[in-house]
Design an enzyme around this catalytic site. Structure first.
Site, PDB file in Angstrom:
ATOM      1  CB  SER A   1      27.605  40.496  49.279  1.00  0.00           C
ATOM      2  OG  SER A   1      26.460  41.025  48.655  1.00  0.00           O
TER       3      SER A   1
ATOM      4  CE  LYS B   1      29.406  37.215  45.231  1.00  0.00           C
ATOM      5  NZ  LYS B   1      29.110  38.431  46.034  1.00  0.00           N
TER       6      LYS B   1
ATOM      7  CB  SER C   1      25.420  38.393  46.272  1.00  0.00           C
ATOM      8  OG  SER C   1      26.657  39.096  46.295  1.00  0.00           O
TER       9      SER C   1
END
Length: 607
Positions: free
Chosen positions: A174, A76, A150
């Site tokens: 997330s 990420k 996210s």
């Protein structure tokens, strides 16, 4: 030759057979990643030159001592990888770190290879995956739906077979919501179990680096190499002996599992998700899960403190300089959420902390007498259009079952359990007290073994790029449609394994003209192997059987190597769950493709 799936075990088997090299695998992943460009998965996909040093380092690492040897993973883009820009989803925030995050370094040391930096809701603020200047990240199964966030790109990369596992983060859910929406395992470790050094903070006191994987086995392996006390991280914690890797897989026998009373469940009008949840509980009840109702009101009140209370001030603090000097660089919806955090007072914080302490006592008491709390990971899967039309309220719905977790200092594992009648993934989350990570993974493993769902989008070799993006396995919450091509055909020796489980014949049809069939060694019963070959394949006669979902796991458990369950394309373009074969098994097998099917082969043998 590429493996039939991207699990760590399958990759290592392919490497050990000599049919695959890390160089070949990474080149294939880059090529297939280009075919998914409109999913908006990557902010920075590593080039061949950027990946080469990691591949070269494998030459000095023994396969036996490095359990992630040659395993591709995605990161990420709020987690540092040395020499590659970190953006947190904001170009104006971009910097190039000299040093990788502590967790990333540990994974690299174990032999893992980075694929790239993935898209995310800007500054990890959101649960939906649409809040990015790099484009809304789209669901792996249907591009009209959100991916979840996210950690959006990290989940979709694993689901589409572009990495074996990935790193996300989880402050409010997330690491779990994207797992649910993309048919993955999502591990939200106990706070402090993984170092947060090299992570762009959202709420520094609550943040966790999370893990997406196809199986709980892989999640446990990755956790074993990612965890560790870090003196450079003020929130790092030691892992107690009862939560270490060797404790994984030990949860046997009946389980006492907490569930939310019907009056407190919320599906926000998504009847398919409600049906999937109800079906999941029905199936698990037959696998030793004994359910007791737990009052959810204190968990819900704690969840609302995350965004309605002063903890949003941590998000403000994390990007204060940017907000005050370049506010236009932050997406309007992100500013709308974070800017009020600059106005909270110490009085607000202490009042909220006092309330949270009282709520935690109630929640701890509710958890004390159960093995885990089980709940839907999310109540509704929104379309991208719905999310963009109502970005605040729809995102809030996604947090109903997730936002309390880190505030209450709990561990959690999201695990897939069903497909809806729209062929969209659904999953549940198991939650427990801090340092219950291995216990939760063990229970999640039981669920995966019992339900036997396909992994991610299915097979992750080159054939995946040929499949329609929206083609999930066609199965609902009650039955799974299974393609059979050999001894399980109607009237043949193993057909009883389907009928005794309540299986029924749906149709006789053929595969797409993209398969070869081989008569495998051994028997009786004699068995075929079905291999995808888009260059010289043919149509093969098959049958489609409907198997009750609750019986599918026991059926899959009896399938011997080199056979397994993956996805096969039918002549009408559908991709269904099906028997597939490991490529190594056909080396000495007889090619019977020209006969068009297993029945014709059996006839040829008997004259």
């Amino acid at each position: 030759m590429l493996p039939q799936n991207m699990t760590i075990q399958a990759l290592h088997k392919a490497y050990q057979s000599g049919g695959l090299t890390p160089q070949t695998l990474m080149a294939n992943i880059r090529k297939r990643a280009a075919s998914y460009a409109d999913h908006n998965i990557w902010i920075h996909l590593l080039s061949a030159d950027e990946q080469q040093p990691y591949i070269d380092e494998l030459k000095a690492k023994s396969f036996e001592d490095h359990p992630l040897w040659g395993v591709p993973f995605a990161i990420k883009d709020n987690i540092d990888l040395a020499g590659i820009p970190t953006t947190a989803g904001c170009e104006a925030f971009e910097y190039v770190p000299d040093r990788s995050a502590q967790v990333v370094r540990q994974l690299l040391d174990a032999g893992a290879i980075p694929v790239g930096k993935t898209n995310l809701d800007q500054f990890a603020t959101g649960l939906n995956g649409t809040r990015s200047p790099y484009g809304a990240c789209k669901n792996a199964f249907d591009k009209n739906f959100i991916s979840g966030g996210s950690s959006s790109g990290s989940a979709v990369a694993v689901a589409l077979g572009l990495s074996s596992f990935s790193l996300g983060t989880d402050t409010a859910g997330s690491g779990r919501v994207p797992a649910c929406f993309n048919n993955l395992v999502g591990l939200k470790p106990s706070r402090g179990l993984l170092s947060a050094s090299g992570l762009v903070p959202a709420c520094r006191s609550l943040d966790c680096i999370s893990i997406f994987a196809l199986t709980t086995d892989d999640a446990n392996t990755v956790l074993s190499w990612a965890e560790g006390f870090d003196p450079q991280d003020g929130y790092s914690r030691l892992n107690p002996y009862y939560n270490q890797s060797r404790q994984y897989g030990l949860r046997k026998g009946p389980l006492r599992v907490g569930v939310i009373p019907a009056a407190q469940l919320r599906f926000f009008g998504d009847r398919a998700y409600q049906a999937a949840y109800e079906s999941t509980l029905s199936q698990l009840a037959s696998h030793g899960f004994n359910f007791v109702e737990i009052d959810y009101s204190s968990f819900d009140e704690a969840a609302r403190l995350l965004y309605e209370g002063p903890w949003v001030s941590e998000r403000y603090l994390a990007i204060q300089s940017l907000l005050e000097t370049q506010p236009e660089a932050v997406l309007p919806v992100i500013r709308q959420i974070i800017e009020p955090g600059g106005r909270n007072s110490a009085l607000d914080l202490f009042a909220a902390q006092y309330r949270l302490k009282a709520l935690k006592q109630r929640c701890d008491a509710a958890l004390a007498d159960i093995d885990c709390l089980l709940m839907p990971t999310a109540g509704k899967l929104h379309t991208i259009e719905e999310m963009l039309a109502e970005p605040i309220s729809c995102n809030s719905e996604l947090g109903y079952y997730t936002n309390f977790m880190n505030l209450l200092d709990l561990a959690a594992v999201a695990v897939p359990t069903a497909f809806t009648n729209q062929s969209l993934p659904f999953g549940i989350t198991l939650a427990g007290q801090r340092d219950s990570d291995r216990a939760l993974l063990s229970i999640a493993n039981r669920i995966q073994q019992a339900l036997g769902l396909p992994l991610g989008m299915g097979d992750s070799n080159s054939k995946l790029a040929d499949s329609p993006v929206a083609s999930a396995p066609v199965c609902d919450t009650r039955a799974i449609e299974l393609v059979v091509c050999g001894a399980h055909l109607q009237g043949l020796p193993l057909n009883w394994q389907l009928t005794e489980r309540g299986g029924r014949l749906v149709e006789s049809t053929t595969t797409a003209a993209a398969y070869r069939m081989y008569a495998l060694a051994g028997g009786p019963p004699f068995r075929p192997g079905l291999i995808r070959d888009t260059n010289s394949g043919a149509r093969i006669e098959v049958e489609v059987w409907s198997v009750p979902t609750e019986a599918f796991g026991s059926f899959v458990a009896n399938i011997p190597a080199p056979l397994g369950i993956g996805k096969v394309e039918l002549e009408d373009g559908r991709w269904l769950c099906s028997f597939i074969c490991e490529p190594y098994a056909i080396e000495d097998a007889e090619d019977i493709t020209a006969l068009g099917g297993w029945r014709a082969y059996l006839t040829s043998r008997t004259g």
